[in-house]
Enzyme design. Structure first.
Site, PDB file in Angstrom:
ATOM      1  N   HIS A 187      42.951  37.010  47.482  1.00 46.55           N
ATOM      2  CA  HIS A 187      44.049  36.078  47.825  1.00 46.55           C
ATOM      3  C   HIS A 187      45.173  36.766  48.608  1.00 46.55           C
ATOM      4  CE1 HIS A 187      43.045  32.805  44.594  1.00 46.55           C
ATOM      5  NE2 HIS A 187      41.990  33.235  45.260  1.00 46.55           N
ATOM      6  N   ASP A 239      30.686  33.204  44.175  1.00 47.95           N
ATOM      7  CA  ASP A 239      32.097  33.291  44.553  1.00 47.95           C
ATOM      8  C   ASP A 239      32.479  34.761  44.719  1.00 47.95           C
ATOM      9  OD1 ASP A 239      34.751  32.552  45.024  1.00 47.95           O
ATOM     10  OD2 ASP A 239      34.814  31.154  43.347  1.00 47.95           O
ATOM     11  N   GLU A 253      38.490  24.135  45.884  1.00 46.52           N
ATOM     12  CA  GLU A 253      38.329  24.967  44.687  1.00 46.52           C
ATOM     13  C   GLU A 253      39.655  25.579  44.279  1.00 46.52           C
ATOM     14  OE1 GLU A 253      37.271  28.728  42.346  1.00 46.52           O
ATOM     15  OE2 GLU A 253      38.493  28.499  44.142  1.00 46.52           O
ATOM     16  N   ASP A 309      37.163  35.210  49.954  1.00 50.15           N
ATOM     17  CA  ASP A 309      37.094  34.230  48.864  1.00 50.15           C
ATOM     18  C   ASP A 309      37.253  32.836  49.473  1.00 50.15           C
ATOM     19  OD1 ASP A 309      37.374  32.707  46.594  1.00 50.15           O
ATOM     20  OD2 ASP A 309      39.276  33.586  45.990  1.00 50.15           O
TER      21      ASP A 309
END
Lengths: 344, 341
Positions: free
Chosen positions: B311, B223, B200, B172
């Site tokens: 993440h 994305d 972002e 990501d």
């Protein structure tokens, strides 16, 4: 001996309960220092360095070669691997951790981590039970069941690194750093061609993390006159209680406990002071939770000392140690074998 | 996957996208296509690519270069580094991890599990209670290794798991960057503009200024998005599936997407034999939120790679999804370039 390269090999070898990579590694390293090497029924590696004297007393040096990990209990219909702990792994370090699943060959995997929006609102900060965390190996259920079985072992991904010249970090420093310290001691004795008046039996034991089992049967086999167990203990971090921790880089922690021999501890303190080896006291009110107990009560009993190497982040994939602490342990044991041995 | 591997190896925490930017500019330069690339004040790359034909719509594709990470805020007297998260990193994936900081390693942890009782053993340590251990002896030594404002990322390599699965850090949105670079690798059918955006993860900030400059008629954000098709999650909560194809958004926390573009994506996918999936939960957000509200408004769509453990240090995607997404993006260039005329 090149301490860092030895520790790297030791840390990266896998020894989750029953896997033999770590045993094979220490077996081959012991070859430089021992005349006889054997494996006992549980898989512990035992090497002897004889002094040549008949009926010489036997000093047993012990460190454990198993490590905390996981064991496969089930494979679900989506292909996720479900596990139980194999030793007291730190649950907090599991989500998103990288692991290796030892199926018919090693498969890399990731422990599932719950996306934030799916955490239970009332217990947002409580992690799921290990039994409910799956492991993602990228396989379908069919494929996973073909290559991985119940009972397959899982380790943290081997990941040794050096932070600087002295601080290194990786999985299973608990207790490979103890192994490295004993090898360092044997290396000193070899290099100095020291004549010592006792036989040394080196035991690299299995199943410590499952209840100090391996050392018990190895100690029975060796039947030593004296024993020194080398393990790791808690090194202080800012969130911990300083009265319950040693300090990283401040030398071996010499154990004091009702289960340990105080004469041997006194001798080790004396040798450390006489030879400017830094040390710290580690006082425990009862059992030490190490192999020292199962060695000291084997057969009719053995006087046993415990030397611990301070370590941060125990039972996570990033156990951090200062190699100087391990070297100091090695030097101290070499002195004990030389000087103390004469007094035994 | 070489390009994705190289992109994931670069460190580019929000506001520090320099290494990623340099890599992308070099890749654009190496392309045989006719490309005019420039960077703006925030560090966005805007690349106009001349296609074989003129488009009637100004069509932009947007991917962000930045990634989540950590920023050093100070050091303790004991020599541990204090930090904050940059972007949304869940505290459950931080404990026991290693980080890279200024070319060195650090460890994030705390007291041993043995020293905790009962439920505390499985209680996440909140981010503000965690420190980075760089083995410094004191504050001064720690601040020599990293000073306030320096950034850190998880230490995690690019690994192929079984089958077509890939595990890496920063997928990501290096995944989106890699897809856009593939689009730029040859002359497209129509003129297109690519935007590689900054910041972002800290509020879609780069996309705002990039969209202002590009003034697109139609923008497609590329994305990656949370795939919760993992152990212990029921089908209705899974959002999307890894291996289930490109993820198409109808609504998230930042954007209500253009319905005609949304439908066209599904129709186009069908024509070219790609199976897409709808993002089946209104959650998250991406650069589309900023682009849609640029100037007098922009029609937007979002196509994402389904990604597990987003993440975290161990993002997992499928190579088949990546390839299907690329195929779909190529086809959409033709569909969107002259749509409505």
């Amino acid at each position: 001996m090149d301490m860092i390269s030895h520790i790297k090999k030791l840390s990266n070898a896998v020894g989750v309960g029953g896997l033999t990579q770590a045993a094979d590694e220490v077996h081959s390293m012991l070859g430089n220092y021992c005349d006889e090497i054997e494996r006992d029924a549980l898989g512990s590696v035992i090497g002897y360095r004889r002094c040549g004297r008949e009926n010489a007393p036997v000093l047993m040096l012990e460190a454990h070669i198993d490590e905390v990990g996981l064991i496969v209990t089930d494979i679900d219909d989506m292909g996720f691997i479900h596990v139980a702990p194999c030793g007291g792994v730190d649950v907090r370090a599991l989500p998103a951790a990288e692991v290796v699943v030892f199926g018919d060959k090693p498969y890399p995997g990731v422990v599932c981590s719950m996306p934030p929006h799916l955490k239970k609102k009332d217990k947002k900060d409580i992690l799921p039970d290990i039994a409910d965390m799956g492991i993602d190996v990228g396989m379908s259920a069919r494929e996973a069941r073909l290559h991985i079985r119940q009972g397959s072992r899982i380790s943290f991904k081997p990941n040794f690194v050096a932070l600087d010249d002295f601080h290194v970090c990786g999985k299973s420093m608990d207790d490979r750093i103890g192994v490295a310290a004993i090898l360092y001691c044997l290396d000193i004795l070899k290099r100095q061609e020291t004549e010592i008046d006792l036989d040394i039996a080196v035991v690299f034991a299995v199943q410590e993390e499952l209840g100090c089992r391996g050392a018990a049967v190895s100690a029975f086999r060796v039947a030593p006159d004296y024993a020194i167990a080398v393990d790791v203990s808690f090194a202080l971090t800012p969130d911990a209680d300083s009265s319950k921790c040693g300090k990283l880089g401040k030398g071996p922690m010499i154990g004091r406990s009702p289960t340990l021999d105080s004469g041997m501890a006194n001798e080790l303190v004396k040798l450390a002071e006489e030879n400017d080896i830094p040390y710290q006291d580690e006082v425990m009110g009862g059992a030490t939770g190490t192999d020292a107990e199962s060695i000291s009560d084997a057969r009719s009993g053995t006087p046993t000392a415990l030397l611990s190497i301070p370590l941060r982040y125990m039972h996570t994939p990033c156990e951090l140690i200062d190699i100087r602490d391990a070297q100091a342990v090695g030097r101290l044991i070499a002195l004990y074998a030389k000087e103390g041995g004469r007094r035994l | 996957m070489t390009r994705l591997k190289e992109l994931c190896a670069l460190e580019g925490v929000s506001g520090r996208e320099g290494a990623v930017r340099e890599y992308i500019l070099r890749a654009l330069e190496a392309s045989p296509a006719e490309i005019q690339a420039s960077t703006d004040a925030l560090g966005n790359i805007i690349a106009h690519i001349r296609g074989e034909k003129r488009a009637t719509n100004k069509l932009a594709f947007v991917a962000h270069m930045d990634e989540v990470g950590f920023i050093i805020t100070g050091a303790t007297d004991e020599g541990f580094l204090r930090f904050s998260a940059v972007g949304g990193i869940d505290s459950s994936v931080i404990f026991g991890r290693r980080v890279r900081i200024n070319g060195r390693y650090g460890v994030i942890g705390g007291r041993a599990t043995h020293q905790l009782k009962g439920d505390d053993k499985k209680k996440e340590v909140p981010l503000d209670k965690l420190l980075i251990d760089v083995a410094a002896q004191n504050k001064q030594e720690a601040l020599k290794i990293a000073k306030p404002g320096d950034v850190a990322v998880f230490d995690s390599d690019f690994v192929k798991l079984r089958g077509d699965r890939i595990k890496a850090r920063a997928i990501d949105d290096r995944g989106g960057c890699a897809l856009l670079l593939e689009m730029a690798a040859q002359t497209p059918e129509y003129d297109i503009t690519l935007a590689f955006t900054v910041q972002e993860e800290v509020g879609l900030r780069g996309a705002k200024t990039a969209a202002f400059q590009i003034e697109p008629d139609i923008a497609v954000v590329v994305d990656s998005t949370t795939a919760a098709d993992i152990a212990g999650v029921k089908a209705d909560k899974q959002v999307c599936k890894v291996g289930g194809g490109p993820v198409i958004s109808f609504m998230d926390k930042r954007t209500l997407y253009d319905i005609e573009l949304y439908d066209t994506i599904f129709e186009t996918a069908k024509k070219i034999g790609v199976t897409p999936q709808a993002k089946s939960m209104v959650a998250g957000g991406n650069d589309a939120g900023a682009v849609q509200l640029s100037r007098t408004g922009v029609r937007v769509a979002a196509i994402s790679l389904p990604c597990r453990y987003l993440h975290s240090p161990s993002c997992v995607i499928s190579e088949a999804d990546f390839n299907a997404t690329l195929k779909l993006l190529h086809a959409l260039t033709g569909e969107f370039a002259c749509m409505g005329t």
